[in-house]
Write a protein that holds these residues in place. Structure first.
Motif, PDB file in Angstrom:
ATOM      1  N   SER A 681      -8.344  -5.511   3.694  1.00 37.25           N
ATOM      2  CA  SER A 681      -8.616  -5.458   2.252  1.00 37.25           C
ATOM      3  C   SER A 681      -9.940  -6.097   1.876  1.00 37.25           C
ATOM      4  O   SER A 681     -10.484  -5.816   0.809  1.00 37.25           O
ATOM      5  CB  SER A 681      -7.481  -6.144   1.484  1.00 37.25           C
ATOM      6  OG  SER A 681      -7.340  -7.491   1.897  1.00 37.25           O
ATOM      7  N   VAL A 699       4.975  -0.572   7.160  1.00 35.69           N
ATOM      8  CA  VAL A 699       4.733  -0.020   5.823  1.00 35.69           C
ATOM      9  C   VAL A 699       5.758   1.057   5.518  1.00 35.69           C
ATOM     10  O   VAL A 699       6.295   1.138   4.406  1.00 35.69           O
ATOM     11  CB  VAL A 699       3.296   0.539   5.711  1.00 35.69           C
ATOM     12  CG1 VAL A 699       3.099   1.234   4.370  1.00 35.69           C
ATOM     13  CG2 VAL A 699       2.281  -0.578   5.866  1.00 35.69           C
ATOM     14  N   TYR A 703       7.880   0.697   2.309  1.00 34.69           N
ATOM     15  CA  TYR A 703       7.511   1.569   1.191  1.00 34.69           C
ATOM     16  C   TYR A 703       7.883   3.036   1.398  1.00 34.69           C
ATOM     17  O   TYR A 703       8.170   3.747   0.436  1.00 34.69           O
ATOM     18  CB  TYR A 703       6.001   1.500   0.939  1.00 34.69           C
ATOM     19  CG  TYR A 703       5.481   0.151   0.543  1.00 34.69           C
ATOM     20  CD1 TYR A 703       5.700  -0.360  -0.733  1.00 34.69           C
ATOM     21  CD2 TYR A 703       4.743  -0.614   1.433  1.00 34.69           C
ATOM     22  CE1 TYR A 703       5.201  -1.598  -1.114  1.00 34.69           C
ATOM     23  CE2 TYR A 703       4.244  -1.858   1.075  1.00 34.69           C
ATOM     24  CZ  TYR A 703       4.481  -2.345  -0.197  1.00 34.69           C
ATOM     25  OH  TYR A 703       3.988  -3.573  -0.561  1.00 34.69           O
ATOM     26  N   ILE A 707       3.992   6.856   0.927  1.00 28.26           N
ATOM     27  CA  ILE A 707       3.029   5.878   0.410  1.00 28.26           C
ATOM     28  C   ILE A 707       1.829   5.782   1.340  1.00 28.26           C
ATOM     29  O   ILE A 707       0.682   5.720   0.889  1.00 28.26           O
ATOM     30  CB  ILE A 707       3.702   4.502   0.234  1.00 28.26           C
ATOM     31  CG1 ILE A 707       4.867   4.607  -0.752  1.00 28.26           C
ATOM     32  CG2 ILE A 707       2.690   3.477  -0.249  1.00 28.26           C
ATOM     33  CD1 ILE A 707       4.489   5.114  -2.125  1.00 28.26           C
ATOM     34  N   ILE A 708       2.070   5.786   2.642  1.00 26.82           N
ATOM     35  CA  ILE A 708       0.953   5.802   3.595  1.00 26.82           C
ATOM     36  C   ILE A 708       0.135   7.069   3.406  1.00 26.82           C
ATOM     37  O   ILE A 708      -1.099   7.045   3.407  1.00 26.82           O
ATOM     38  CB  ILE A 708       1.458   5.715   5.046  1.00 26.82           C
ATOM     39  CG1 ILE A 708       2.066   4.343   5.312  1.00 26.82           C
ATOM     40  CG2 ILE A 708       0.316   5.966   6.029  1.00 26.82           C
ATOM     41  CD1 ILE A 708       2.517   4.153   6.740  1.00 26.82           C
ATOM     42  N   TRP A 711      -1.928   6.834   0.306  1.00 28.58           N
ATOM     43  CA  TRP A 711      -3.077   5.935   0.543  1.00 28.58           C
ATOM     44  C   TRP A 711      -4.157   6.655   1.349  1.00 28.58           C
ATOM     45  O   TRP A 711      -5.336   6.627   0.991  1.00 28.58           O
ATOM     46  CB  TRP A 711      -2.619   4.685   1.307  1.00 28.58           C
ATOM     47  CG  TRP A 711      -3.771   4.001   1.971  1.00 28.58           C
ATOM     48  CD1 TRP A 711      -4.700   3.193   1.379  1.00 28.58           C
ATOM     49  CD2 TRP A 711      -4.169   4.132   3.348  1.00 28.58           C
ATOM     50  NE1 TRP A 711      -5.643   2.805   2.302  1.00 28.58           N
ATOM     51  CE2 TRP A 711      -5.340   3.360   3.514  1.00 28.58           C
ATOM     52  CE3 TRP A 711      -3.646   4.811   4.441  1.00 28.58           C
ATOM     53  CZ2 TRP A 711      -5.984   3.255   4.741  1.00 28.58           C
ATOM     54  CZ3 TRP A 711      -4.291   4.711   5.664  1.00 28.58           C
ATOM     55  CH2 TRP A 711      -5.437   3.941   5.803  1.00 28.58           C
ATOM     56  N   ILE A 723      -7.399  -1.167   3.532  1.00 23.23           N
ATOM     57  CA  ILE A 723      -5.973  -1.174   3.258  1.00 23.23           C
ATOM     58  C   ILE A 723      -5.502  -2.618   3.241  1.00 23.23           C
ATOM     59  O   ILE A 723      -6.077  -3.480   3.912  1.00 23.23           O
ATOM     60  CB  ILE A 723      -5.185  -0.361   4.315  1.00 23.23           C
ATOM     61  CG1 ILE A 723      -3.742  -0.138   3.852  1.00 23.23           C
ATOM     62  CG2 ILE A 723      -5.232  -1.023   5.673  1.00 23.23           C
ATOM     63  CD1 ILE A 723      -2.956   0.819   4.742  1.00 23.23           C
ATOM     64  N   ASP A 725      -2.120  -5.335   1.197  1.00 22.02           N
ATOM     65  CA  ASP A 725      -0.943  -5.387   0.333  1.00 22.02           C
ATOM     66  C   ASP A 725      -1.257  -4.973  -1.100  1.00 22.02           C
ATOM     67  O   ASP A 725      -0.515  -4.186  -1.702  1.00 22.02           O
ATOM     68  CB  ASP A 725      -0.344  -6.805   0.347  1.00 22.02           C
ATOM     69  CG  ASP A 725       0.323  -7.119   1.687  1.00 22.02           C
ATOM     70  OD1 ASP A 725       0.641  -6.165   2.413  1.00 22.02           O
ATOM     71  OD2 ASP A 725       0.505  -8.306   1.990  1.00 22.02           O
ATOM     72  N   LEU A 728      -1.932  -1.279  -1.314  1.00 21.87           N
ATOM     73  CA  LEU A 728      -0.699  -0.505  -1.204  1.00 21.87           C
ATOM     74  C   LEU A 728       0.133  -0.597  -2.480  1.00 21.87           C
ATOM     75  O   LEU A 728       0.809   0.376  -2.855  1.00 21.87           O
ATOM     76  CB  LEU A 728       0.116  -0.983  -0.002  1.00 21.87           C
ATOM     77  CG  LEU A 728      -0.440  -0.573   1.371  1.00 21.87           C
ATOM     78  CD1 LEU A 728       0.318  -1.263   2.487  1.00 21.87           C
ATOM     79  CD2 LEU A 728      -0.392   0.948   1.554  1.00 21.87           C
ATOM     80  N   LYS A 729       0.091  -1.745  -3.144  1.00 21.72           N
ATOM     81  CA  LYS A 729       0.808  -1.855  -4.416  1.00 21.72           C
ATOM     82  C   LYS A 729       0.205  -0.913  -5.449  1.00 21.72           C
ATOM     83  O   LYS A 729       0.925  -0.290  -6.241  1.00 21.72           O
ATOM     84  CB  LYS A 729       0.754  -3.298  -4.917  1.00 21.72           C
ATOM     85  CG  LYS A 729       1.637  -4.250  -4.127  1.00 21.72           C
ATOM     86  CD  LYS A 729       1.518  -5.686  -4.639  1.00 21.72           C
ATOM     87  CE  LYS A 729       2.371  -6.632  -3.795  1.00 21.72           C
ATOM     88  NZ  LYS A 729       2.212  -8.047  -4.231  1.00 21.72           N
ATOM     89  N   VAL A 731      -1.325   1.888  -4.750  1.00 22.35           N
ATOM     90  CA  VAL A 731      -0.890   3.223  -4.344  1.00 22.35           C
ATOM     91  C   VAL A 731       0.543   3.462  -4.797  1.00 22.35           C
ATOM     92  O   VAL A 731       0.898   4.559  -5.248  1.00 22.35           O
ATOM     93  CB  VAL A 731      -1.018   3.389  -2.818  1.00 22.35           C
ATOM     94  CG1 VAL A 731      -0.402   4.708  -2.358  1.00 22.35           C
ATOM     95  CG2 VAL A 731      -2.482   3.313  -2.388  1.00 22.35           C
ATOM     96  N   GLY A 732       1.377   2.413  -4.699  1.00 20.33           N
ATOM     97  CA  GLY A 732       2.756   2.532  -5.169  1.00 20.33           C
ATOM     98  C   GLY A 732       2.831   2.861  -6.652  1.00 20.33           C
ATOM     99  O   GLY A 732       3.682   3.654  -7.080  1.00 20.33           O
TER     100      GLY A 732
END
Length: 996
Positions: A681, A699, A703, A707-708, A711, A723, A725, A728-729, A731-732
Motif C-alpha cells: 500500500s 483475501v 472477502y 473482491i480480488i 481490485w 494493494i 487493507d 481492499l476496503k 474495493v469492498g
C-alpha cells in the motif's frame, strides 16, 4: 354553523377512525437477493456447480463455428502457492477470455504450467539438504521422478486455487511441459534448429552460478547493490614496446574482480584515449606495496584523464605526490607493447607474455584506462582475445574453485575455495596477498559501490565463466525457414512455416532481423513494450540454451567424438523424439544410443549430450505443442494475445518470439499485453522479510474472490500498482454499490413481464438513460478492444453509482413505488430497468464472475425459461436512441445546483428532505420545453418556480404531505390525506381487492 366541525375535529355522529396505513398499497421492491454478499461461502458452491455442469464445455459448444480468439497462457512455475501477482495475472487473462466470449467469439482457455528447470530442481534439493541427502548420490531417473512428483503436487494445488479465483478454462486437461508428449515436442523443436544449421556448440563466457553449478539465463539473474566490493590497482611490468621509454615501466590496471587476475592473458587500451607515463618523486602506496618491492624509482602508465584519481586512490589524502610526465600519446601508439604477468615467476601459463590490445570498449569512466583481459570471464575479453588468437583456459570449475592443476591457487590447498567467496576475494585474501608479495599490488580496498549480478533463485553471486555451451545463432540467414523465391512452395509442407510472399519476407533475414521485423508488426499494450522488447533483441548475444542440471528436457543430440561435429540426421532425430514422447526424458540414456543411431553408426564414435535445455526454450516452444496440437482442437496458431508481467520481455515473450521466428519465420502472437508488478500500500516491493505481502488465498477467505477480481481490474495494471487493507476496503465499498444496484434492479423487476407496446411513449428521462447506456456500451466495447479493464470497470461502477443509483433510480422511485401497476410511466420505467438489467449483468459478468451468476440465477433460476449460466450469454443489443445531450447536461447541472441549495436547509433541520422544498430557479438556466413539474420531479422537490434572477433559492413548502407517497402537493387537503394520484391508485386496488 356552531355545530359544523372544524377539519381536524370528528363529526359528532361518527366514531373516530385511526389513520389508514397505506404500506400494503405501495409497490416496494421485492427480492430474495441479499445485500450481505457472503462471498466466501457462496463462491465455492457456484464454482462447484460450474464444474458439475461442465460450463467450459457448454461454452465451447455455444460458440462453435464462431470467430476465434486465442489467448495463450504463459506457464507459471509449479512450485508454490498462488501469490498476489499470480492472481492479478490470471484475473486479467480470464477477463480477456470472458469479454471476448461475451462479444460472441470462440475464446477457449487452456491453462499451463512450466514444470522443468532450476526453480523446481532447487526445491527438491532443499528437501534433500534437510534430510542430509546428497543429490549426486541419487540415480538421475529417481531424482527426476521426485522433481516430477513435486511439480505435479503444485500443479494440483495451484489449479484448485485458480479455479477458486473464478478462472474458467480447460482444467481437466491443462498443458504441462513435463508431459511426455510435450517433452517430445520440445526435442522436436530443438532438432529443427539443429537441422537448419542454427544450433552450434561454442565456448563463451556465460552467467554462471557456483551454487547451482549451472549457466543462467538473463531472466534468472537479478542485480543487487553492493557497497563493500574490492577494488585493486595492479602493476604489469612492460618488457617490450616500440616506445623505448615504456620498457621497464608498469602498465597499471584497475579491477573490482581480483579473482580474474589468475586467468589474465592480455591488457586492453582505448585507441583514442590519451595516456601518460608518469614518475612520482614521492609515492607511498597503501598496504606498503609498490612496484619493484619498495623501490622509489618507478614509472607508471595510466590514462591522463584518470591520473589524479589514480594517485589519490593509491597515495591517500595525507601524502603529497610530485609527478613528472616522461611520455604521453594516444593509445594507438601502444600497439606492439608486451607486459608480463605479476606471477610470472610461477612459470608455465604465467610465463607467457601478455600483449596490449586495442579495445573500443575501454573508457575513462573510472580506473586507469587500461583493462586486464581474461577471456574466461568476460564477453569483451573473450571477443578481443579470440580475435587475436588467444583462447580461454577454463581454469574455474563449476563449483567456483580453480581446477586442481592450476598453478596459482589450484590443488588441495586450504586457500582453494570459490573465487567469489568474500574472504578469498578480499583485499587481505590470498590473491591480493600474493600480488602484494610480488610487489604488484598498488592499492586494495573493499569500499567500492556498484550493482552486481546474483542468482534469482539462490541469491548468491554469479560469475562470468567460459564453458562449452550450446547456442542458437541469431545472425545467421534463414533461407531454410522462408524460401527466397515466392515460386518455391516448399513452405506449404513445412509445418508452421510462413508464406515467403507475406509481408515482404524473402528468407534473407537473420533470426535477429526476423524477430525485429515481427516486433514492428505485433501490437503492444502498452506501446512502450515494443521499445523494451526491441532493445533487448537488438542487443542480445546468441541464445544460450544449455544448462548443466538434471531436471529438464535433454539436448538430445549426438556429437562425433573425434571431429566434434554435430550429428544432423532426421531419421535419428525422429527416433529420439518418438522415444521421449513415449517414455519421457528418461528415455535419453546411454543404453539406447545404438537404437537411436541405427545400424549404420557405431555408438562408440558418438558422444551423447548430457546437458538439458534452458527452461525458457521449453516455455518458448509451448506455441508449438499447445496451439498446434490435436490435443486441444479448440486452439489455433498464431495466438491473438500473449499476456504476462513486464519481466517477460526478457523471458517468455522473447524466448517464444525467437523460437517461433527461428522455426516458422514469424512471431507466435499478434498482440502482447504487459502488466506491472503489485506493490504494497506504500508502494514498496513485497517481501516476506518485510512482512508486507498480501496473500490472495487469505483475501478470498475474508472477502471473496470477486473482491480480488474487482481490485485487479480497478488498478492501472499496465504500471506498478498497489494493494493493502485500506485499498481492499475501498474495493469492498465499490462492490457493495454494484451489488446494491443489482439488488434494486431485481426487486424493482419482481414479476415484470416486458409487454410495453411499440406505440407506448417512453418518457424523456428514460430515453436519456437509454442514450447513456448506449454510450456506455460503446465505451465498454472500446475498452475491451484496448484491454483497458481499468477504464472498463470504472465506467461500469460510475454508471451504476452516478447515472443510476444517484440519479435515475432516485428520481423514479416514486413512480415505481406509488404509480398504479399498469400506469404507462411505471411500465416504461420497468421496461428500461429490464434493458438495464440484461446489459449490466452481462457487462459485470467478466469482472464479478460469481456475483453476476448469483444475480442471474436469482432472476432466472436454472430450471426457468431463461435458465443457464450468465457466462453463456452474449453482448447485449442496446436500443439506439437520440437525445439532446446539451439539454440534459444543463438539466443535470441545474439539479446539482438545486441539491446544493437544499442541503443547508436539511442540515439545520428547516426541512427533513427535498420533498419539503419549494425551489426557485433562474429562467435562463432552464432548457426550452421543460415544465416546472418535470423540474420538480428531477429535483425530487415539492415544487419549482422560475425567476429572472441568477440564483437558485429554496424555502419550505406550505403544502401538505400525502399519506401514501409522502410528497407535499397542493392537491393534498391535509397531512395524511391522499394526493389525487394515490387516491386513484388506492381506490382501484380496493375495488379489485388487491394489495401491492
Amino acid at each position: 354553523m356552531a355545530d359544523t366541525p372544524s377539519p381536524d375535529q370528528t363529526p359528532p355522529d361518527r366514531t373516530p377512525v385511526a389513520p389508514r396505513d397505506y404500506k400494503d398499497t405501495v409497490f416496494l421492491p421485492k427480492t430474495g437477493f441479499p445485500m450481505k454478499a457472503g462471498l466466501p461461502q457462496k463462491e465455492p458452491v457456484i464454482q462447484a456447480k460450474w464444474e458439475a455442469d461442465d460450463l467450459y464445455g457448454q461454452t465451447r459448444t455455444a460458440r462453435e463455428g464462431r470467430e476465434k480468439f486465442i489467448l495463450h497462457d504463459g506457464p507459471p512455475y509449479a512450485n508454490g502457492d498462488m501469490h498476489i501477482g499470480h492472481a492479478l495475472n490470471h484475473v486479467l487473462k480470464d477477463t480477456v477470455v470472458r469479454t471476448q466470449t461475451l462479444l460472441g467469439k470462440d475464446a477457449p482457455y487452456v491453462p499451463g504450467w512450466d514444470c522443468h528447470g532450476l526453480p523446481i530442481e532447487w526445491k527438491v534439493e532443499e528437501l534433500y539438504r534437510k534430510k542430509k541427502r546428497n543429490k549426486k548420490d541419487v540415480p538421475a531417473d529417481e531424482f527426476r521422478a521426485e522433481c516430477r512428483a513435486y511439480a505435479a503436487k503444485w500443479v494440483d494445488v495451484q489449479r484448485d486455487q485458480l479455479k477458486r479465483l473464478g478462472i474458467g478454462g480447460r482444467w481437466d486437461k491443462p498443458y504441462l511441459t513435463m508431459r511426455p508428449e510435450a517433452e517430445g515436442a520440445i526435442v522436436a523443436e530443438l532438432h529443427k534448429f539443429a537441422e537448419t544449421g542454427q544450433l552450434y556448440r561454442g565456448a563463451k563466457p556465460v552467467m554462471w552460478s557456483p551454487v547451482e553449478e549451472t549457466a543462467l539465463a538473463d531472466a534468472e539473474v537479478e542485480y543487487q547493490d553492493l557497497t563493500d566490493s574490492p577494488q585493486i590497482d595492479v602493476a604489469f611490468e612492460i618488457v617490450e614496446s616500440p616506445i623505448t621509454e615504456l620498457v621497464g615501466a608498469y602498465a597499471v590496471i584497475w579491477t573490482t574482480t581480483p579473482w580474474t587476475i589468475p586467468v589474465n592473458q592480455a591488457l586492453a587500451y582505448g585507441p583514442e584515449i590519451e595516456y601518460a607515463l608518469i614518475e612520482a618523486s614521492f609515492y607511498a602506496p597503501q598496504n606498503g606495496a609498490s612496484p619493484g618491492n619498495g623501490s622509489m624509482d618507478f614509472r607508471l602508465l595510466v590514462a591522463k584523464s584518470l591520473q589524479d584519481e589514480f594517485l589519490k586512490r593509491n597515495s591517500g589524502d595525507e601524502v603529497s605526490v610530485q609527478v613528472s610526465e616522461l611520455w604521453s600519446g594516444k593509445g594507438s601508439d601502444l600497439a606492439g607493447t608486451i607486459v608480463r604477468h605479476p606471477m610470472h615467476h610461477l612459470g608455465g601459463f604465467y610465463a607467457k607474455p601478455r600483449p596490449l590490445l586495442a579495445g573500443d570498449f575501454v573508457t575513462t569512466d573510472s580506473g586507469t584506462g587500461i583493462v586486464h583481459m581474461s577471456p574466461d570471464h568476460g564477453e569483451d575479453d573473450f571477443d578481443l582475445c579470440k580475435a587475436n588468437g588467444i583462447d580461454p583456459v577454463f581454469a574455474v570449475m563449476g563449483d567456483g574453485r580453480y581446477r586442481d592443476d592450476w598453478l596459482w591457487l589450484g590443488g588441495d590447498d586450504e586457500r582453494r575455495r570459490s573465487v567469489i567467496n568474500k574472504p578469498f576475494n578480499a583485499p587481505d585474501g590470498p590473491i591480493c596477498s600474493d600480488l602484494r608479495d610480488a610487489g604488484a599490488l598498488l592499492s586494495a580496498s573493499a569500499d567500492y559501490s556498484h550493482s552486481y549480478p546474483h542468482s534469482w533463485r539462490s541469491k548468491a553471486k554469479v560469475v562470468y565463466r567460459c564453458t562449452p555451451q550450446w547456442f542458437i545463432a541469431i545472425d545467421e540467414k534463414l533461407e531454410h525457414i522462408c524460401p527466397k523465391s515466392p515460386e518455391d512452395r516448399s513452405w506449404e509442407s513445412e509445418g508452421g512455416a510462413v508464406d515467403p510472399s507475406e509481408e515482404g519476407r524473402d528468407g534473407s533475414q537473420s533470426l535477429r532481423q526476423t524477430a525485429l521485423s515481427e516486433i514492428e508488426r505485433v501490437r503492444f499494450i502498452p506501446e512502450k513494450g515494443r521499445n523494451r522488447l526491441r532493445s533487448m533483441v537488438e542487443g542480445r548475444p546468441d541464445w544460450l540454451i544449455s544448462r548443466q542440471r538434471a531436471w529438464g528436457v535433454p539436448l538430445a543430440l549426438f556429437v562425433h567424438r573425434e571431429t566434434g561435429e554435430l550429428l544432423v540426421d532426421r531419421d535419428v532425430n525422429q527416433r529420439i523424439q518418438a522415444a521421449i514422447t513415449e517414455g519421457t526424458v528418461d528415455a535419453w540414456e546411454a543404453s539406447r544410443a545404438s537404437e537411436f543411431l541405427g545400424p549404420d553408426r557405431n555408438p562408440d564414435d558418438y558422444e551423447m549430450v548430457t546437458d538439458i535445455l534452458d527452461v525458457w526454450f521449453d516455455s518458448g516452444s509451448t506455441h508449438a505443442f499447445v496451439l498446434e496440437s490435436d490435443e486441444w482442437p479448440e486452439l489455433s496458431s498464431p495466438a491473438d494475445l500473449y499476456l504476462e508481467g513486464s519481466d517477460q520481455h526478457r523471458g517468455w515473450f522473447q524466448s517464444s518470439l525467437l523460437e517461433s521466428c527461428g522455426t516458422r519465420g514469424r512471431a507466435p502472437y499478434n498482440e502482447v499485453l504487459t502488466h506491472g508488478f503489485t506493490m504494497d500500500s506504500k508502494g514498496f516491493k513485497m517481501s516476506k522479510s518485510l512482512g508486507n505481502t498480501v496473500n490472495p488465498l487469505k483475501v478470498m477467505e475474508q472477502y471473496g474472490a470477486d473482491i480480488i477480481r474487482l481490485w485487479a481490474l480497478s488498478v492501472d495494471y499496465t504500471e506498478d500498482h498497489r494493494i493493502g487493507d485500506e485499498i481492499l476496503k475501498g474495493v469492498g465499498d465499490q462492490y457493495r454499490r454494484l451489488r446494491n444496484t443489482f439488488r434494486y434492479l431485481l426487486g424493482a423487476l419482481d414479476g415484470f413481464v416486458g409487454d410495453l407496446s411499440d406505440e407506448t411513449p417512453i418518457p424523456e428521462l428514460e430515453v436519456y438513460i437509454l442514450s447513456l447506456l448506449a454510450q456506455l456500451d460503446a465505451n465498454l466495447r472500446r475498452a475491451v478492444d484496448d484491454y483497458d479493464f481499468n477504464t472498463y470497470t470504472r465506467l461500469l461502477v460510475d454508471f451504476c453509482n452516478e447515472d443510476l443509483s444517484a440519479f435515475f433510480f432516485d428520481i423514479r422511485k416514486d413512480r415505481l413505488y406509488c404509480d398504479g401497476p399498469d400506469a404507462p410511466e411505471r411500465r416504461a420505467y420497468r421496461q428500461v430497468l429490464d434493458i438495464l438489467f440484461h446489459a449490466l449483468v452481462r457487462y459485470a459478468a467478466p469482472v464479478l464472475v460469481y456475483t453476476a451468476e448469483e444475480v442471474w440465477q436469482t432472476r432466472y433460476p436454472q430450471d426457468g425459461e431463461q435458465g443457464g449460466s450468465v457466462h453463456l450469454l452474449e453482448w447485449p443489443d442496446i436500443p439506439q436512441v437520440t437525445v439532446d445531450t446539451d439539454r440534459w447536461a444543463k438539466l443535470r447541472a441545474l439539479r446539482e445546483r438545486a441539491n446544493e441549495a437544499i442541503e443547508p436547509l436539511r442540515r439545520d433541520k428547516t426541512i427533513r428532505s427535498s420533498l419539503e422544498a419549494d425551489v426557485t430557479v433562474p429562467e435562463s438556466a432552464i432548457p426550452e420545453g421543460v415544465s416546472d413539474a418535470m423540474l420538480a420531479e428531477l429535483f425530487i422537490a415539492a415544487s419549482v418556480t422560475r425567476t429572472q434572477g441568477g440564483d437558485v433559492t429554496v424555502t419550505r413548502t406550505s403544502d401538505h404531505k400525502c399519506g401514501r407517497c409522502w410528497r407535499l402537493l397542493p392537491d393534498v387537503s391535509a397531512n395524511g390525506a391522499l394526493c389525487d394520484r394515490c387516491d386513484d391508485v388506492v381506490t382501484s386496488l380496493d375495488n379489485a381487492g388487491v394489495a401491492a
